[in-house]
Design a protein around this motif. Structure first.
Motif, PDB file in Angstrom:
ATOM      1  N   GLN A  25       0.827  -1.203   0.000  1.00 26.51           N
ATOM      2  CA  GLN A  25       0.000   0.000   0.000  1.00 26.51           C
ATOM      3  C   GLN A  25       0.867   1.260   0.000  1.00 26.51           C
ATOM      4  OE1 GLN A  25      -2.351  -0.767   3.518  1.00 26.51           O
ATOM      5  NE2 GLN A  25      -4.091  -1.521   2.325  1.00 26.51           N
ATOM      6  N   GLU A  26       1.909   1.244   0.808  1.00 23.43           N
ATOM      7  CA  GLU A  26       2.804   2.398   0.865  1.00 23.43           C
ATOM      8  C   GLU A  26       3.527   2.583  -0.465  1.00 23.43           C
ATOM      9  OE1 GLU A  26       4.587   5.741   2.101  1.00 23.43           O
ATOM     10  OE2 GLU A  26       2.978   4.638   3.109  1.00 23.43           O
ATOM     11  N   THR A  28       2.394   1.758  -3.390  1.00 22.84           N
ATOM     12  CA  THR A  28       1.411   2.281  -4.346  1.00 22.84           C
ATOM     13  C   THR A  28       1.206   3.774  -4.147  1.00 22.84           C
ATOM     14  OG1 THR A  28       0.261   0.155  -4.490  1.00 22.84           O
ATOM     15  CG2 THR A  28      -0.972   2.114  -5.164  1.00 22.84           C
ATOM     16  N   ARG A  29       1.077   4.200  -2.891  1.00 23.39           N
ATOM     17  CA  ARG A  29       0.911   5.636  -2.626  1.00 23.39           C
ATOM     18  C   ARG A  29       2.140   6.418  -3.093  1.00 23.39           C
ATOM     19  NH1 ARG A  29      -1.876   3.637   2.068  1.00 23.39           N
ATOM     20  NH2 ARG A  29       0.062   3.594   3.263  1.00 23.39           N
ATOM     21  N   HIS A  30       3.316   5.842  -2.864  1.00 19.69           N
ATOM     22  CA  HIS A  30       4.555   6.493  -3.303  1.00 19.69           C
ATOM     23  C   HIS A  30       4.570   6.643  -4.820  1.00 19.69           C
ATOM     24  CE1 HIS A  30       8.871   7.034  -4.100  1.00 19.69           C
ATOM     25  NE2 HIS A  30       8.956   7.506  -2.868  1.00 19.69           N
ATOM     26  N   LEU A  32       2.024   6.757  -6.833  1.00 17.25           N
ATOM     27  CA  LEU A  32       1.005   7.722  -7.249  1.00 17.25           C
ATOM     28  C   LEU A  32       1.499   9.158  -7.060  1.00 17.25           C
ATOM     29  CD1 LEU A  32      -2.199   5.977  -5.864  1.00 17.25           C
ATOM     30  CD2 LEU A  32      -1.609   6.338  -8.269  1.00 17.25           C
ATOM     31  N   VAL A  33       2.163   9.413  -5.952  1.00 21.17           N
ATOM     32  CA  VAL A  33       2.714  10.755  -5.731  1.00 21.17           C
ATOM     33  C   VAL A  33       3.817  11.045  -6.742  1.00 21.17           C
ATOM     34  CG1 VAL A  33       3.985  12.230  -4.113  1.00 21.17           C
ATOM     35  CG2 VAL A  33       2.044  10.877  -3.308  1.00 21.17           C
ATOM     36  N   VAL A  64      -6.575   4.042  -7.451  1.00 22.07           N
ATOM     37  CA  VAL A  64      -6.230   5.402  -7.027  1.00 22.07           C
ATOM     38  C   VAL A  64      -7.203   5.870  -5.943  1.00 22.07           C
ATOM     39  CG1 VAL A  64      -6.041   7.814  -7.719  1.00 22.07           C
ATOM     40  CG2 VAL A  64      -5.189   6.019  -9.240  1.00 22.07           C
ATOM     41  N   HIS A  67      -6.866   4.199  -2.494  1.00 24.88           N
ATOM     42  CA  HIS A  67      -5.786   4.720  -1.660  1.00 24.88           C
ATOM     43  C   HIS A  67      -5.992   6.195  -1.310  1.00 24.88           C
ATOM     44  CE1 HIS A  67      -3.794   1.035  -3.041  1.00 24.88           C
ATOM     45  NE2 HIS A  67      -2.986   1.186  -2.013  1.00 24.88           N
ATOM     46  N   TYR A  68      -6.704   6.902  -2.168  1.00 24.46           N
ATOM     47  CA  TYR A  68      -6.951   8.327  -1.938  1.00 24.46           C
ATOM     48  C   TYR A  68      -8.436   8.613  -2.152  1.00 24.46           C
ATOM     49  CZ  TYR A  68      -1.941   9.235  -1.843  1.00 24.46           C
ATOM     50  OH  TYR A  68      -0.617   9.257  -1.500  1.00 24.46           O
ATOM     51  N   LEU A  75      -4.368  13.676  -3.263  1.00 25.65           N
ATOM     52  CA  LEU A  75      -3.104  13.404  -3.949  1.00 25.65           C
ATOM     53  C   LEU A  75      -2.209  14.642  -3.957  1.00 25.65           C
ATOM     54  CD1 LEU A  75      -4.251  11.264  -6.997  1.00 25.65           C
ATOM     55  CD2 LEU A  75      -2.393  10.651  -5.448  1.00 25.65           C
ATOM     56  N   ASP A  78      -0.496  15.187  -0.610  1.00 26.81           N
ATOM     57  CA  ASP A  78       0.669  14.315  -0.411  1.00 26.81           C
ATOM     58  C   ASP A  78       1.844  14.754  -1.285  1.00 26.81           C
ATOM     59  OD1 ASP A  78      -0.230  12.734   1.611  1.00 26.81           O
ATOM     60  OD2 ASP A  78      -0.174  10.846   0.482  1.00 26.81           O
TER      61      ASP A  78
END
Length: 211
Positions: A25-26, A28-30, A32-33, A64, A67-68, A75, A78
């Motif tokens: 999960q982390e 994926t967020r990374h 996306l940012v 997307v 996670h957000y 987004l 972040d």
């Protein structure tokens, strides 16, 4: 016989690290940012849409939003925070490498002004981003860290007799950070003024020296 109670003064249970799912999960967020910042750098804030983020990252729109849930605004928050943390790391490294206290303070100006001069990321961090991120932990990451580092550098210089003893390190740091922020806003719109702003900041800093 009643068994003895286990000792209570030994080490506690080991702290559990992130699970594989949490790491994914982390990651994926990374990613996306990363995509958000890449789009802003290439095309600007207006083209930073969920559809574009999904396309650049290769991550589906559904993922997307999973996670957000806050969508584009979340987004962007972040992404703004990432820029702030990266700026703090670069500034701290440059200040640590500087020897003289004036150079340590100048490192804050150079790092911020270099970012501000970036035609799109600089504008996002200094102009458009603050209008979107008006509160929360993301706000003031860079300026808060700079104020603390500048105040510490001034106090250390005072202990060596290099900065005037009557300088209030905390209040002065806040004022210098405010000057840096206003200069960065100007540079984001007029990058050619970076050198003039840097020279003006150096003159302000020099006025703090013990005479």
């Amino acid at each position: 016989m009643t068994p003895a109670a286990p000792p209570t003064d030994g080490p506690g249970p080991a702290t559990r690290g992130p699970s594989p799912r949490e790491r994914r999960q982390e990651r994926t967020r990374h990613d996306l940012v990363d995509a958000v910042l890449a789009i802003i750098a290439e095309r600007g804030l207006a083209d930073t849409t969920i559809e574009r983020v999904s396309e650049v990252s290769g991550i589906s729109r559904g993922t997307v939003y999973a996670h957000y849930p806050g969508g584009r605004d979340a987004l962007l928050r972040d992404a703004y925070a990432r820029l702030g943390r990266d700026l703090v790391e670069r500034t701290r490294a440059a200040a640590d490498a500087a020897g003289e206290w004036r150079d340590q303070l100048s490192a804050h100006a150079r790092s911020l002004f270099d970012l501000a001069a970036d035609s799109r990321l600089g504008h996002f961090y200094n102009v458009s981003g603050p209008t979107l991120v008006v509160d929360g932990a993301e706000r003031g990451i860079g300026s808060g860290a700079s104020a603390s580092m500048i105040a510490d550098a001034l106090r250390e210089a005072q202990s060596r007799g290099e900065v005037a003893a009557d300088v209030d390190a905390h209040a002065t740091a806040l004022l210098l950070v405010g000057a840096l922020r206003e200069s960065a806003i100007r540079i984001a719109s007029a990058p050619a003024e970076s050198d003039a702003c840097f020279a003006a900041f150096a003159r302000l800093v020099d006025g703090l020296a013990a005479r």
